[in-house]
Design an enzyme around this catalytic site. Structure first.
Site: not given
Ligand code: DPN
Ligand code: ZN
Ligand code: CA
Length: 323
Positions: A49-50, A131, A177-178, A308, A312
């Protein structure tokens, strides 16, 4: 024995999500699902359990990093590099072999942080990733401090428990990622065919503490999906397939290369329906995360019970899929 037939022990009682009274009763009844031995008689150790307090501490730290660096942790900004340094130090101290990989996006250098847990079969590597970059509008505590902190705390739990999985374990935090999954796609592009084939499963966690949370599981692969949905079910939590994020976070970089993927999600800009509010609590007619990509995505923008639960779930999947 198939992954589907395995069930892990869930002996702990779980707090109800901020939910309706009916859901709270369901939790009380279902939160202590009995242990079930696997068919083969051999029972892999259950995931711990984290402690969510540890995950929250990482979120506090990431928010402080943004505060000290112009208010964000975005690609190309000092808050991103400071975020990488914070995680790397913890992973190094816990015995991981870490690497920072560079790439270029929008004219600036970006970084992925990759942490390998020594041992296990590298021809069957289980990866979990998130990300680490925010958008420039704010600290990005839910998006995606939450997934980053959950993956970090799971990695630290692997170290603490001295886990010796049959498969190799690798954790990763992606940059940019963004900007269109630039870090994760650069990572996958840099792999040989053999290395891609050696990735058994990639698990992605992008937004796992949304304040008006939904309980979503990626439905890309039925067996990996079942590892999560059966675990949530054992906690008395009904899930839905993660449609909003399908193909739109770092798992897509892996899926495009033919890797089996999975993950969990608590929702972003989509609106919670009345039916969803009924089963999960929260507010119908409002977004799962009203601060999605906004300045207000700070430590107040987190549903701790969902954070949480999903952390987990993450740990359970890492333990189960790597055994
Ligand atoms: N990190 C979010 C983004 O890239 O905006 C992940 C996400 C993707 C959330 C698409 C909602 C829709
Ligand atoms: Zn995002
Ligand atoms: Ca936990």
């Amino acid at each position: 024995m198939s992954i589907r037939s395995r069930r892990h022990q869930h002996t702990r009682r779980r707090r109800a999500l901020a939910a309706s009274a009916a859901t709270a009763v369901a939790f009380a009844l279902l939160g202590t699902a009995g242990a079930q031995a696997s068919q083969g008689g051999e029972q892999a150790a259950a995931a711990p359990d984290i402690p969510v307090e540890n995950v929250q501490q990482h979120l506090e730290e990431l928010e402080s990093i943004a505060d000290a660096n112009g208010g964000n942790r975005a690609h190309g900004e000092p808050g991103y590099e400071a975020s990488v340094a914070y995680l790397q130090e913890k992973l190094d101290a816990a015995g991981f072999e870490t690497q920072v990989q560079e790439f270029t996006a929008d004219g600036s250098t970006g970084y992925n942080l990759v942490a390998d847990w020594p041992g296990g079969d590298e021809a069957q590597t289980v990866m979990a990733g998130a990300h680490l970059d925010s958008v420039s509008a704010g600290a990005g505590v839910n998006d995606n401090g939450s997934g980053s902190a959950g993956v970090l705390e799971t990695a630290l739990a692997v170290s603490e428990s001295g886990l010796e999985p049959a498969k190799h374990l690798r954790f990763a935090w992606w940059g940019a990622e963004e900007l269109g999954m630039v870090g994760s796609s650069s990572y996958v592009d840099g792999l040989s065919e053999e290395e891609v084939d050696g990735i058994d499963t990639y698990l992605n966690f992008d937004m796992i503490g949304s304040p008006n949370a939904g309980q979503f599981v990626y439905d890309d692969d039925p067996e990996v999906e079942a590892v999560f949905t059966e675990w949530f079910e054992a906690q008395g939590v009904e899930t839905e397939p993660a449609e909003e994020t399908a193909g739109r976070s770092d798992h897509a970089s892996f899926e495009d290369a033919g890797v089996t993927v999975g993950g969990t999600f608590t929702g972003a800009g989509y609106t919670k329906s009345a039916e969803q509010a009924e089963k999960w609590g929260g507010t119908a007619g409002e977004p799962f995360d009203p601060c999605y990509h906004s300045a207000c995505d700070g430590t107040d923008n987190i549903d701790v019970d969902s954070l949480d639960l999903h952390t987990d779930a993450l740990a359970n999947a890492v333990w189960e899929l790597s055994s």
